[in-house]
Design a protein around this motif. Structure first.
Motif, PDB file in Angstrom:
ATOM      1  N   THR A 124      -0.512  85.717  17.594  1.00 54.56           N
ATOM      2  CA  THR A 124      -1.694  86.095  16.825  1.00 54.56           C
ATOM      3  C   THR A 124      -2.442  87.274  17.432  1.00 54.56           C
ATOM      4  O   THR A 124      -3.163  87.973  16.731  1.00 54.56           O
ATOM      5  CB  THR A 124      -2.664  84.909  16.733  1.00 54.56           C
ATOM      6  OG1 THR A 124      -3.008  84.475  18.062  1.00 54.56           O
ATOM      7  CG2 THR A 124      -2.038  83.747  15.991  1.00 54.56           C
ATOM      8  N   GLU A 144       0.676  82.682  12.484  1.00 49.91           N
ATOM      9  CA  GLU A 144      -0.333  83.507  11.819  1.00 49.91           C
ATOM     10  C   GLU A 144      -0.094  85.000  11.974  1.00 49.91           C
ATOM     11  O   GLU A 144      -0.973  85.802  11.680  1.00 49.91           O
ATOM     12  CB  GLU A 144      -1.745  83.132  12.303  1.00 49.91           C
ATOM     13  CG  GLU A 144      -2.102  81.677  12.042  1.00 49.91           C
ATOM     14  CD  GLU A 144      -3.510  81.337  12.488  1.00 49.91           C
ATOM     15  OE1 GLU A 144      -4.266  82.252  12.850  1.00 49.91           O
ATOM     16  OE2 GLU A 144      -3.850  80.146  12.464  1.00 49.91           O
ATOM     17  N   CYS A 146       1.002  88.564  10.945  1.00 44.58           N
ATOM     18  CA  CYS A 146       1.296  89.423   9.817  1.00 44.58           C
ATOM     19  C   CYS A 146       0.815  90.811  10.206  1.00 44.58           C
ATOM     20  O   CYS A 146      -0.236  90.935  10.860  1.00 44.58           O
ATOM     21  CB  CYS A 146       0.569  88.957   8.548  1.00 44.58           C
ATOM     22  SG  CYS A 146       1.039  89.906   7.067  1.00 44.58           S
ATOM     23  N   LEU A 164       0.361  81.418   4.728  1.00 44.70           N
ATOM     24  CA  LEU A 164       0.190  82.871   4.814  1.00 44.70           C
ATOM     25  C   LEU A 164       0.432  83.483   3.439  1.00 44.70           C
ATOM     26  O   LEU A 164       1.560  83.533   2.958  1.00 44.70           O
ATOM     27  CB  LEU A 164       1.153  83.468   5.845  1.00 44.70           C
ATOM     28  CG  LEU A 164       1.058  84.983   6.059  1.00 44.70           C
ATOM     29  CD1 LEU A 164      -0.333  85.388   6.511  1.00 44.70           C
ATOM     30  CD2 LEU A 164       2.097  85.445   7.077  1.00 44.70           C
ATOM     31  N   GLU A 169      -2.664  90.071   1.880  1.00 43.61           N
ATOM     32  CA  GLU A 169      -2.715  90.891   3.086  1.00 43.61           C
ATOM     33  C   GLU A 169      -2.760  92.373   2.710  1.00 43.61           C
ATOM     34  O   GLU A 169      -2.573  92.750   1.549  1.00 43.61           O
ATOM     35  CB  GLU A 169      -1.496  90.603   3.964  1.00 43.61           C
ATOM     36  CG  GLU A 169      -1.398  89.171   4.451  1.00 43.61           C
ATOM     37  CD  GLU A 169      -2.487  88.788   5.437  1.00 43.61           C
ATOM     38  OE1 GLU A 169      -3.008  89.698   6.129  1.00 43.61           O
ATOM     39  OE2 GLU A 169      -2.817  87.592   5.525  1.00 43.61           O
TER      40      GLU A 169
END
Length: 228
Positions: A124, A144, A146, A164, A169
């Motif tokens: 993360t 988590e 991305c 997610l 995003e």
């Protein structure tokens, strides 16, 4: 490949000449970097946590905050980042690697496109900003992870936990070119969970986590396309 040490003010001047947005580079540590003239090619693995194993240690024997590649970077093995405090990698062109494994305190910034057989993000605490496309046979996002930004398209099969929401995003677009292809056609067979999951498995996406890490650290491909 010529390399030299670069102070922060000079790095900012270079970023501005190449068109890297301030909103991207302002998140970097304002310290000394190693500048590598591009295009640059690395044979084998590029470990961001072991400066002495990089091809740039000869011209810059002491480690710095990170590497700035002024142009394209091609790595014929894996880019590996597994420890806290690893060197940042800023590519002011396109980045191509066989595999990319990000599990440490990663700072990866690419002005152009990223192309790889596989991309694995498993942490993360990171800064990952790609201003072009991220194109991979398989991308695996865990814990988590991305990318903070994909300015273009996230292209390929993407495996991520259900919580997610990739559509929410900062990603320009999502494309799976073979949505009906089974995962067994993309990943090497031994990476798939076929029986009772082990404790380290990514059971929610059907992938053996420990074996995936072992293969990438051993320099072995994760995808069927990488076997050729």
């Amino acid at each position: 490949m010529r390399c030299e040490y670069l102070q922060w003010d000079d790095a900012v001047a270079l970023f501005e000449r190449r068109g890297l947005p301030k909103s991207t580079y302002e998140n970097l540590h304002e310290e000394e970097y190693i500048l590598v003239s591009g295009p640059a090619t690395v044979t084998g693995e590029l470990p961001l946590d072991e400066h002495e194993r990089t091809p740039w240690a000869k011209g810059a024997p002491d480690a710095a905050t990170g590497y700035i590649i002024d142009g394209d970077l091609t790595v014929d093995g894996a880019i590996v980042d597994i420890d806290a405090g690893d060197a940042a990698l800023i590519v002011l062109g396109n980045l191509r690697a066989r595999d990319i494994y990000l599990a440490g305190d990663t700072k990866l910034i690419v002005l152009g496109d990223v192309t790889a057989d596989s991309v694995l993000g498993d942490m993360t605490d990171k800064l990952v900003m790609i201003h072009g496309d991220l194109r991979a046979t398989v991308s695996i996002f865990r814990n988590e992870f991305c990318p903070d930004l994909i300015g273009g398209t996230l292209y390929g099969r993407t495996l991520a936990p259900a919580y997610l929401d990739l559509a929410a995003e900062d990603i320009g677009g999502l494309v799976d070119p073979t949505p009906d292809a089974p995962l067994a056609d993309l990943l090497v067979p031994e990476l798939l969970v076929t029986g009772t999951p082990e404790p380290d498995d990514f059971a929610d996406i059907g992938v053996r986590g420990a074996l995936l890490r072992e293969r990438i650290l051993a320099g072995l491909p994760l995808t069927r396309s990488g076997e050729h």
